[in-house]
Write a protein that holds these residues in place. Structure first.
Motif, mmCIF file in Angstrom:
data_model
loop_
_atom_site.group_PDB
_atom_site.id
_atom_site.type_symbol
_atom_site.label_atom_id
_atom_site.label_comp_id
_atom_site.label_asym_id
_atom_site.label_seq_id
_atom_site.Cartn_x
_atom_site.Cartn_y
_atom_site.Cartn_z
ATOM 1 N N ARG A 1 35.251 43.043 27.175
ATOM 2 C CA ARG A 1 36.041 42.413 26.099
ATOM 3 C C ARG A 1 35.119 42.297 24.896
ATOM 4 N N GLY B 1 45.599 45.757 36.927
ATOM 5 C CA GLY B 1 46.397 44.679 36.344
ATOM 6 C C GLY B 1 47.819 44.707 36.884
ATOM 7 N N ASP C 1 34.347 48.494 31.498
ATOM 8 C CA ASP C 1 34.975 47.985 30.268
ATOM 9 C C ASP C 1 34.439 46.599 29.961
ATOM 10 N N THR D 1 38.635 39.611 40.090
ATOM 11 C CA THR D 1 38.577 40.071 41.494
ATOM 12 C C THR D 1 37.162 40.395 41.961
ATOM 13 N N PRO D 2 36.347 41.065 41.128
ATOM 14 C CA PRO D 2 35.027 41.477 41.644
ATOM 15 C C PRO D 2 34.088 40.312 41.967
ATOM 16 N N THR E 1 44.141 49.710 34.245
ATOM 17 C CA THR E 1 42.843 49.633 34.905
ATOM 18 C C THR E 1 41.766 49.795 33.842
ATOM 19 N N ALA E 2 40.586 49.279 34.092
ATOM 20 C CA ALA E 2 39.575 49.145 33.033
ATOM 21 C C ALA E 2 40.305 48.505 31.854
ATOM 22 N N GLY F 1 35.892 44.783 35.516
ATOM 23 C CA GLY F 1 35.979 43.469 34.896
ATOM 24 C C GLY F 1 36.966 42.588 35.630
ATOM 25 N N GLY F 2 37.387 41.547 34.955
ATOM 26 C CA GLY F 2 38.348 40.629 35.551
ATOM 27 C C GLY F 2 37.696 39.703 36.569
ATOM 28 N N ASN G 1 32.940 40.200 30.790
ATOM 29 C CA ASN G 1 32.748 40.794 32.121
ATOM 30 C C ASN G 1 31.261 40.794 32.492
ATOM 31 N N ARG H 1 38.980 45.655 23.119
ATOM 32 C CA ARG H 1 38.238 45.970 24.339
ATOM 33 C C ARG H 1 37.438 47.251 24.149
#
Ligand code: 6PG
Length: 262
Positions: free
Chosen positions: A76, A147, A74, A46-47, A152-153, A43-44, A86, A181
């Motif tokens: 939200r 993070g 993961d 960056t990807p 992570t995740a 997620g997040g 995500n 989450r």
């Protein structure tokens, strides 16, 4: 597990390119052996650069995308069209442009009751991988972010999810942003054939050091403070792809771009 493989790229663009090369190389291997390439996305933010790279030439033409199944590490607890979702990030930057068929996308249902969503997702993974307990499903590739607090995740410092040893998917709480989450557990992630951390930016340099270099002696205690330390694949490969800014604090020699074909 052997030592993690570390690759430091010059910048975020090169980082995305190296991650795309690795993604396609791993995918080809699985598909050429007659399999479906089953990937859990991180997620997040960056990807997104990786997704855009994969959805563009030449990468969009270098993999038989009909043989790829997309899962999530993961999510939200928000609807799939929510800005914080995500799934929405992947839909916009990857699934849509590549026209991935919905039947090959297995999202975590952030809009559902969290306890029901994790129960359903665990059942779905076990069914699709043919891995009823006590067997463990093994993803071909799990992509992870990191993070600034070394989570992570959705495995955040000091949270109950870090102690889960038998379940694949649990509800957890984030100290920032969307509170609830859904996340794969470290136990599930560590069953993967290949786990890749994709980390970019100076803001992550401290967390990278905490996970890869500092050792507070009691390894177990370190996981509670630095959850990404819990990612140690049982049999699979662990690869850290970093840009120079994220790797800036590391003292170990910065390897060149070792080929992922080694
Ligand atoms: C999430 C993630 C989380 C993320 C890191 C890094 O749902 O937020 O899975 O673990 O990978 O927080 O996030 P950025 O890429 O936005 O820095």
């Amino acid at each position: 597990m052997g030592a993690p493989e570390l690759r430091v790229l010059n910048d975020s663009k090169e980082l995305a390119g190296e991650a795309a090369e690795l993604f396609v190389w791993l995918g080809k291997q699985v598909i050429e052996q007659g399999g479906r390439f089953r990937v859990a996305l991180s997620g997040g933010s960056t990807p997104r650069a990786l997704y855009e790279t994969l959805a563009s030439r030449p990468f969009s033409e270098r993999l038989d995308w009909k043989r790829v199944e997309f899962y999530f590490g993961d999510e939200r607890c928000v609807p799939p069209d929510h800005p914080e979702s995500n799934f929405r990030t992947a839909e916009e930057a990857l699934f849509g442009p590549l026209r991935i068929a919905p039947e090959r996308i297995f999202r975590m249902k952030g809009e559902a009751d969290p306890d029901e969503a994790v129960r359903q997702y665990e059942a779905l993974i076990r069914e699709r991988f043919g891995a009823a307990p006590p067997a463990w499903p093994s993803f071909d590739l799990i992509l992870l972010g990191l993070g600034e607090d070394a989570h992570t995740a959705s495995l955040f410092p000091g949270t109950a999810a870090l102690n889960e040893k038998t379940r694949l998917v649990v509800v957890n709480q984030s100290p920032k942003g969307v509170k609830n989450r859904l996340t794969l557990t470290a136990a599930a992630i560590n069953q993967a054939q290949t786990v890749v951390f994709l980390v970019s930016g100076a803001g992550k340099a401290g967390a990278v050091c905490s996970v890869l270099e500092e050792d507070d002696g009691q390894r177990g205690q370190g996981v509670a403070r630095f959850p990404a330390r819990s990612i140690r694949p049982v049999k699979g490969r662990l690869i850290w792809l970093l840009d120079g800014a994220a790797a800036a604090g590391l003292t170990i020699a910065k390897q060149g771009i070792a080929s992922h074909e080694e």
